[in-house]
Design an enzyme around this catalytic site. Structure first.
Site, mmCIF file in Angstrom:
data_model
loop_
_atom_site.group_PDB
_atom_site.id
_atom_site.type_symbol
_atom_site.label_atom_id
_atom_site.label_comp_id
_atom_site.label_asym_id
_atom_site.label_seq_id
_atom_site.Cartn_x
_atom_site.Cartn_y
_atom_site.Cartn_z
ATOM 1 N N HIS A 148 25.165 -83.623 40.767
ATOM 2 C CA HIS A 148 24.243 -82.485 40.725
ATOM 3 C C HIS A 148 24.477 -81.619 39.491
ATOM 4 O O HIS A 148 23.533 -81.223 38.818
ATOM 5 C CB HIS A 148 24.418 -81.652 42.001
ATOM 6 C CG HIS A 148 23.440 -80.535 42.134
ATOM 7 N ND1 HIS A 148 22.086 -80.741 42.229
ATOM 8 C CD2 HIS A 148 23.622 -79.180 42.188
ATOM 9 C CE1 HIS A 148 21.464 -79.580 42.346
ATOM 10 N NE2 HIS A 148 22.376 -78.616 42.318
ATOM 11 N N SER A 192 18.450 -77.014 39.735
ATOM 12 C CA SER A 192 18.633 -76.790 41.159
ATOM 13 C C SER A 192 17.676 -75.706 41.666
ATOM 14 O O SER A 192 16.460 -75.851 41.546
ATOM 15 C CB SER A 192 20.099 -76.435 41.426
ATOM 16 O OG SER A 192 20.415 -76.556 42.784
ATOM 17 N N ASP A 212 23.416 -87.389 43.131
ATOM 18 C CA ASP A 212 23.343 -85.956 43.448
ATOM 19 C C ASP A 212 23.574 -85.769 44.942
ATOM 20 O O ASP A 212 22.777 -86.236 45.761
ATOM 21 C CB ASP A 212 21.965 -85.413 43.039
ATOM 22 C CG ASP A 212 21.880 -83.908 43.076
ATOM 23 O OD1 ASP A 212 22.462 -83.300 43.992
ATOM 24 O OD2 ASP A 212 21.211 -83.334 42.197
#
Length: 276
Positions: free
Chosen positions: A256, A97, A227
């Site tokens: 995610h 991320s 995601d």
């Protein structure tokens, strides 16, 4: 507890486990978490003979709660401070991320010999926010909403995110792990509200295009196609096209936070890439 100090006096907490002569793997956490988010990967790679390192980004976890420097240039400089302090050579850098953006920004600037491979998992690059150059991005209002929710009630917001889209727990039939949710909340609340607030701009508005273009080491891009935080279509496929030596690995139906929800899938793929 281990810390290194940056030029501006910020103390960065880090974990450094394993034999010092083993190949190092450096893990970069997402927003608003800490090095603890990599437990499932660090234990796995430690067991496979690697040296594993993870730091708490400034303003996060056990590192100094700075009110300045919460942007990608400083984040990358902080990574360099850690790698210099530990004199890491031939390291694999893995980022999730926001941490994926940090990896791209650091690797593009790393000293020769420091990095052998890179991995971007559910990563922010190339850029998240919608613009004329990035018409498939998320509207700025999405990130304004994050900021407003954080200011209004950070503690509740940091329950809503992991209970909902981060791990896909809002999907029909999803089995929620209360421990995972509370661990996300624990990590998030360890950090500073100002750093958390600023970091939203850092991960959403930074354009990593030139970073990706300049990276020459083999780079694996891993992304779940369900995601809900970093939408797949505007991230992983575009990043791979910009990389000189990139490989795309798409995970059907994964969320995610796939490193936490599906380590039994992610870890062997990471190991195979590192060994290749």
């Amino acid at each position: 507890m281990s810390f290194t100090k940056t030029r501006d006096g910020t103390e960065l907490f880090y974990k450094d486990w394993g034999a010092r002569d083993a190949q190092p793997i450096v893990f970069h956490h997402g927003w608003p978490l800490s090095a603890d988010d990599w437990d499932a990967q660090m234990m796995f790679f430690l067991d496979n003979g690697y040296r594993v390192i993870a730091h708490d980004r400034r303003g996060h976890g056990r590192s100094t709660q700075t009110w300045t420097g919460n942007e990608m240039d400083t984040y990358a400089a902080d990574v360099a401070a850690v790698t210099d302090a530990l004199d890491l050579q031939n390291a694999v850098h893995i980022g999730h991320s926001t941490g994926g953006g940090e990896v791209a920004h650091y690797v593009a600037r790393a000293k020769p010999g420091r990095v052998s491979k890179a991995v971007l998992i559910g990563a922010a690059p190339p850029t998240m926010v919608k613009s004329d150059k990035n018409p498939g991005g998320l509207p700025i209002e999405v990130f304004d909403g994050f900021r407003a929710a954080l200011v209004a009630n950070r503690a509740q917001f940091f329950l809503d995110v992991p209970t909902g889209p981060f791990y896909g727990y809002n999907r029909p039939g999803a089995k929620i792990s209360q421990g995972v949710v509370e661990n996300w909340w624990r990590q998030g609340m360890m950090g500073g509200a100002k750093a958390d607030y600023d970091c939203i701009k850092a991960f959403s508005e930074t354009d990593f295009t030139e970073d990706l273009k300049s990276i020459t080491v083999p780079t694996l891009v891993m992304h779940g196609d369900d995601d809900q935080i970093v939408p797949y279509a505007d991230s992983a496929p575009l990043s791979v096209k910009l990389l000189k030596n990139g490989t795309l690995k798409t995970y059907e139906g994964l969320p995610h936070g796939l490193c936490t929800t599906h380590p039994e899938i992610v870890n062997p793929d990471l190991l195979a890439f590192i060994r290749s």
